[in-house]
Design a protein around this motif. Structure first.
Motif, PDB file in Angstrom:
ATOM      1  N   ARG A  17      -0.759  -5.072 -22.077  1.00 56.91           N
ATOM      2  CA  ARG A  17       0.417  -4.242 -21.803  1.00 56.91           C
ATOM      3  C   ARG A  17       1.492  -5.045 -21.077  1.00 56.91           C
ATOM      4  O   ARG A  17       2.687  -4.896 -21.346  1.00 56.91           O
ATOM      5  CB  ARG A  17       0.013  -3.013 -20.991  1.00 56.91           C
ATOM      6  N   GLN A  18       1.069  -5.908 -20.147  1.00 53.90           N
ATOM      7  CA  GLN A  18       2.031  -6.760 -19.442  1.00 53.90           C
ATOM      8  C   GLN A  18       2.731  -7.692 -20.427  1.00 53.90           C
ATOM      9  O   GLN A  18       3.951  -7.886 -20.346  1.00 53.90           O
ATOM     10  CB  GLN A  18       1.311  -7.578 -18.360  1.00 53.90           C
ATOM     11  N   GLU A  19       1.965  -8.262 -21.359  1.00 56.53           N
ATOM     12  CA  GLU A  19       2.565  -9.162 -22.346  1.00 56.53           C
ATOM     13  C   GLU A  19       3.555  -8.417 -23.236  1.00 56.53           C
ATOM     14  O   GLU A  19       4.625  -8.933 -23.563  1.00 56.53           O
ATOM     15  CB  GLU A  19       1.467  -9.831 -23.180  1.00 56.53           C
ATOM     16  N   LEU A  20       3.217  -7.194 -23.624  1.00 54.90           N
ATOM     17  CA  LEU A  20       4.124  -6.387 -24.431  1.00 54.90           C
ATOM     18  C   LEU A  20       5.413  -6.075 -23.660  1.00 54.90           C
ATOM     19  O   LEU A  20       6.516  -6.136 -24.218  1.00 54.90           O
ATOM     20  CB  LEU A  20       3.438  -5.080 -24.850  1.00 54.90           C
ATOM     21  N   ASN A  21       5.270  -5.779 -22.374  1.00 53.76           N
ATOM     22  CA  ASN A  21       6.426  -5.460 -21.542  1.00 53.76           C
ATOM     23  C   ASN A  21       7.225  -6.693 -21.135  1.00 53.76           C
ATOM     24  O   ASN A  21       8.386  -6.591 -20.747  1.00 53.76           O
ATOM     25  CB  ASN A  21       5.984  -4.696 -20.286  1.00 53.76           C
ATOM     26  N   GLY A  22       6.580  -7.854 -21.155  1.00 55.18           N
ATOM     27  CA  GLY A  22       7.267  -9.093 -20.812  1.00 55.18           C
ATOM     28  C   GLY A  22       7.361  -9.386 -19.330  1.00 55.18           C
ATOM     29  O   GLY A  22       8.171 -10.213 -18.904  1.00 55.18           O
ATOM     30  N   HIS A  23       6.531  -8.742 -18.529  1.00 56.10           N
ATOM     31  CA  HIS A  23       6.523  -9.022 -17.093  1.00 56.10           C
ATOM     32  C   HIS A  23       5.209  -8.545 -16.469  1.00 56.10           C
ATOM     33  O   HIS A  23       4.487  -7.740 -17.045  1.00 56.10           O
ATOM     34  CB  HIS A  23       7.712  -8.359 -16.389  1.00 56.10           C
ATOM     35  N   LYS A  24       4.943  -9.052 -15.263  1.00 60.11           N
ATOM     36  CA  LYS A  24       3.767  -8.623 -14.513  1.00 60.11           C
ATOM     37  C   LYS A  24       3.974  -7.190 -14.022  1.00 60.11           C
ATOM     38  O   LYS A  24       5.101  -6.722 -13.903  1.00 60.11           O
ATOM     39  CB  LYS A  24       3.522  -9.536 -13.306  1.00 60.11           C
ATOM     40  N   SER A  25       2.879  -6.528 -13.740  1.00 67.82           N
ATOM     41  CA  SER A  25       2.961  -5.178 -13.179  1.00 67.82           C
ATOM     42  C   SER A  25       2.502  -5.202 -11.728  1.00 67.82           C
ATOM     43  O   SER A  25       1.793  -6.116 -11.295  1.00 67.82           O
ATOM     44  CB  SER A  25       2.117  -4.204 -14.002  1.00 67.82           C
ATOM     45  N   GLY A  26       2.899  -4.191 -10.983  1.00 69.31           N
ATOM     46  CA  GLY A  26       2.506  -4.122  -9.585  1.00 69.31           C
ATOM     47  C   GLY A  26       3.091  -2.890  -8.917  1.00 69.31           C
ATOM     48  O   GLY A  26       3.820  -2.110  -9.532  1.00 69.31           O
ATOM     49  N   ILE A  27       2.735  -2.747  -7.646  1.00 62.81           N
ATOM     50  CA  ILE A  27       3.204  -1.618  -6.834  1.00 62.81           C
ATOM     51  C   ILE A  27       4.162  -2.144  -5.774  1.00 62.81           C
ATOM     52  O   ILE A  27       3.818  -3.050  -5.020  1.00 62.81           O
ATOM     53  CB  ILE A  27       2.034  -0.908  -6.129  1.00 62.81           C
ATOM     54  N   GLU A 164       2.257   4.154  12.193  1.00 61.50           N
ATOM     55  CA  GLU A 164       1.665   2.848  12.463  1.00 61.50           C
ATOM     56  C   GLU A 164       2.407   1.802  11.640  1.00 61.50           C
ATOM     57  O   GLU A 164       2.316   1.787  10.413  1.00 61.50           O
ATOM     58  CB  GLU A 164       0.177   2.860  12.105  1.00 61.50           C
ATOM     59  N   GLU A 165       3.167   0.949  12.321  1.00 61.39           N
ATOM     60  CA  GLU A 165       3.940  -0.080  11.623  1.00 61.39           C
ATOM     61  C   GLU A 165       3.010  -1.008  10.837  1.00 61.39           C
ATOM     62  O   GLU A 165       1.911  -1.320  11.305  1.00 61.39           O
ATOM     63  CB  GLU A 165       4.761  -0.904  12.612  1.00 61.39           C
ATOM     64  N   PRO A 166       3.451  -1.452   9.658  1.00 63.04           N
ATOM     65  CA  PRO A 166       2.633  -2.396   8.891  1.00 63.04           C
ATOM     66  C   PRO A 166       2.351  -3.664   9.694  1.00 63.04           C
ATOM     67  O   PRO A 166       3.229  -4.161  10.401  1.00 63.04           O
ATOM     68  CB  PRO A 166       3.512  -2.704   7.676  1.00 63.04           C
ATOM     69  N   GLU A 167       1.124  -4.164   9.597  1.00 61.09           N
ATOM     70  CA  GLU A 167       0.730  -5.362  10.340  1.00 61.09           C
ATOM     71  C   GLU A 167       1.190  -6.637   9.647  1.00 61.09           C
ATOM     72  O   GLU A 167       1.671  -7.562  10.292  1.00 61.09           O
ATOM     73  CB  GLU A 167      -0.788  -5.365  10.538  1.00 61.09           C
ATOM     74  N   LYS A 168       1.038  -6.688   8.315  1.00 59.08           N
ATOM     75  CA  LYS A 168       1.431  -7.884   7.563  1.00 59.08           C
ATOM     76  C   LYS A 168       2.048  -7.489   6.223  1.00 59.08           C
ATOM     77  O   LYS A 168       1.488  -7.772   5.167  1.00 59.08           O
ATOM     78  CB  LYS A 168       0.219  -8.785   7.327  1.00 59.08           C
ATOM     79  N   PRO A 169       3.209  -6.829   6.265  1.00 59.24           N
ATOM     80  CA  PRO A 169       3.836  -6.443   4.995  1.00 59.24           C
ATOM     81  C   PRO A 169       4.357  -7.678   4.261  1.00 59.24           C
ATOM     82  O   PRO A 169       4.652  -8.705   4.888  1.00 59.24           O
ATOM     83  CB  PRO A 169       4.991  -5.546   5.440  1.00 59.24           C
ATOM     84  N   GLU A 170       4.449  -7.575   2.955  1.00 52.81           N
ATOM     85  CA  GLU A 170       5.024  -8.671   2.198  1.00 52.81           C
ATOM     86  C   GLU A 170       6.514  -8.842   2.517  1.00 52.81           C
ATOM     87  O   GLU A 170       7.025  -9.957   2.531  1.00 52.81           O
ATOM     88  CB  GLU A 170       4.836  -8.425   0.691  1.00 52.81           C
ATOM     89  N   LEU A 171       7.178  -7.725   2.789  1.00 57.47           N
ATOM     90  CA  LEU A 171       8.607  -7.758   3.110  1.00 57.47           C
ATOM     91  C   LEU A 171       8.930  -6.778   4.234  1.00 57.47           C
ATOM     92  O   LEU A 171       8.362  -5.686   4.288  1.00 57.47           O
ATOM     93  CB  LEU A 171       9.438  -7.354   1.886  1.00 57.47           C
ATOM     94  N   SER A 183      19.673  -5.431   0.963  1.00 62.08           N
ATOM     95  CA  SER A 183      18.254  -5.059   0.908  1.00 62.08           C
ATOM     96  C   SER A 183      17.712  -5.209  -0.510  1.00 62.08           C
ATOM     97  O   SER A 183      16.618  -5.731  -0.716  1.00 62.08           O
ATOM     98  CB  SER A 183      18.065  -3.624   1.406  1.00 62.08           C
ATOM     99  N   VAL A 184      18.494  -4.743  -1.488  1.00 60.85           N
ATOM    100  CA  VAL A 184      18.088  -4.875  -2.889  1.00 60.85           C
ATOM    101  C   VAL A 184      17.945  -6.350  -3.255  1.00 60.85           C
ATOM    102  O   VAL A 184      16.950  -6.766  -3.862  1.00 60.85           O
ATOM    103  CB  VAL A 184      19.100  -4.177  -3.825  1.00 60.85           C
ATOM    104  N   GLU A 185      18.907  -7.157  -2.871  1.00 64.70           N
ATOM    105  CA  GLU A 185      18.871  -8.594  -3.186  1.00 64.70           C
ATOM    106  C   GLU A 185      17.679  -9.275  -2.531  1.00 64.70           C
ATOM    107  O   GLU A 185      17.068 -10.178  -3.121  1.00 64.70           O
ATOM    108  CB  GLU A 185      20.181  -9.251  -2.752  1.00 64.70           C
ATOM    109  N   GLN A 186      17.327  -8.845  -1.326  1.00 54.69           N
ATOM    110  CA  GLN A 186      16.158  -9.410  -0.636  1.00 54.69           C
ATOM    111  C   GLN A 186      14.888  -9.169  -1.447  1.00 54.69           C
ATOM    112  O   GLN A 186      14.061 -10.073  -1.617  1.00 54.69           O
ATOM    113  CB  GLN A 186      16.035  -8.775   0.756  1.00 54.69           C
ATOM    114  N   LEU A 191      10.731 -10.812  -5.740  1.00 57.80           N
ATOM    115  CA  LEU A 191      10.131 -10.590  -7.057  1.00 57.80           C
ATOM    116  C   LEU A 191      10.329 -11.802  -7.969  1.00 57.80           C
ATOM    117  O   LEU A 191       9.448 -12.156  -8.753  1.00 57.80           O
ATOM    118  CB  LEU A 191      10.712  -9.331  -7.701  1.00 57.80           C
ATOM    119  N   GLU A 192      11.470 -12.450  -7.846  1.00 54.89           N
ATOM    120  CA  GLU A 192      11.721 -13.682  -8.624  1.00 54.89           C
ATOM    121  C   GLU A 192      10.775 -14.799  -8.173  1.00 54.89           C
ATOM    122  O   GLU A 192      10.181 -15.490  -9.005  1.00 54.89           O
ATOM    123  CB  GLU A 192      13.174 -14.106  -8.478  1.00 54.89           C
TER     124      GLU A 192
END
Length: 197
Positions: A17-27, A164-171, A183-186, A191-192
Motif C-alpha cells: 500500500r505504501q508503494e502504491l501511495n508513493g510514500h511511507k505511512s505513519g502517525i 503530563e508533558e511528553p518526555e521525548k517527543p519527536e518534535l 510550525s507547519v514548515e518545522q 518529514l522530509e
C-alpha cells in the motif's frame, strides 16, 4: 475478551500500500493543552500534505467524540479508553499506507506510549504542541477554561486534571512563539528528513 480469534493475514501488505501511495505511512500525534492549536495546526498541515499528493486523514478529538467515542466521558479511565481506541484506528490508517494526523489532548504519557507501541519503530511521530496555559486561556475559542474555572466542567485538563508533558517527543512546536506557517514548515522539514516526503 473474545476467544478463539486468530489473526488473518492479508495478501496485500502495508508495504504494498505504501508503494502504491508513493510514500511511507505513519502517525503524526499532536498532543497539548486545549486551545494550544493542535487541531488548527493539524488541519493546515494536512492541506499542505494533500497538496503534495500524500494520502492523509485527520482524526480530531472533538470529531471522534461525535461517533466512535461518543460513549466516553472525561474520567481518567474514559480518557485512557479514548486514546486506546484512537491508537487502534490510527494503526489501521498506517496499515492502509496513509499518514494519519491525530489531534488529541491525550494528557497521559502512558496512553501516548501505548499508542506508539501499536506501530513499528519510526511510524509514530509525537508532536508536542507546546503553549503556555495563559495563552491557551486567552485563546479559549470554546470558552472551556472559563467554564472549568467556574466549576461547570469537572476534570478539565490543565485546570482540575493533569497534563503530563511528553518526555521525548519527536518534535516540540512552540505554538505561542512562532507563526502557524513556521510550525507547519518545522513539521514538513522533519518529514522530509525522515523520508516521509
Amino acid at each position: 475478551m473474545a476467544q478463539n480469534i486468530v489473526w488473518h493475514n492479508t495478501t496485500v501488505t502495508k508495504k504494498d500500500r505504501q508503494e502504491l501511495n508513493g510514500h511511507k505511512s505513519g502517525i503524526l500525534w499532536f498532543t497539548g493543552l486545549s486551545a494550544s492549536g493542535k487541531s488548527t495546526l493539524a488541519n493546515v498541515l494536512e492541506k499542505e500534505l494533500h497538496t503534495r499528493g500524500l494520502r492523509t486523514y485527520l482524526l480530531d478529538g472533538d470529531n471522534i467524540r461525535h461517533g466512535i467515542n461518543k460513549d466516553l466521558g472525561f474520567s481518567p479511565e474514559d480518557r485512557t479508553e479514548n486514546i486506546r481506541r484512537i491508537g487502534e484506528v490510527a494503526k489501521l490508517f498506517v496499515d492502509a499506507g496513509a499518514l494519519v494526523l491525530t489531534a488529541f489532548i491525550s494528557p497521559y504519557q502512558a496512553d501516548r506510549q501505548l499508542a506508539r507501541s501499536l506501530v513499528d519503530e519510526g511510524e509514530f511521530i509525537e508532536i508536542y504542541v507546546k503553549c503556555s496555559i495563559e495563552t491557551c486561556e486567552q485563546r479559549d475559542p470554546k470558552g472551556l477554561y472559563k467554564k472549568a474555572k467556574n466549576g461547570e466542567i469537572p476534570q478539565f485538563t490543565g485546570i482540575s486534571s493533569p497534563y503530563e508533558e511528553p518526555e521525548k517527543p519527536e518534535l516540540i512546536v512552540e505554538n505561542d512563539k512562532q507563526t502557524l506557517q513556521q510550525s507547519v514548515e518545522q513539521i514538513i522539514t522533519y518529514l522530509e528528513e525522515k523520508g516521509f516526503i
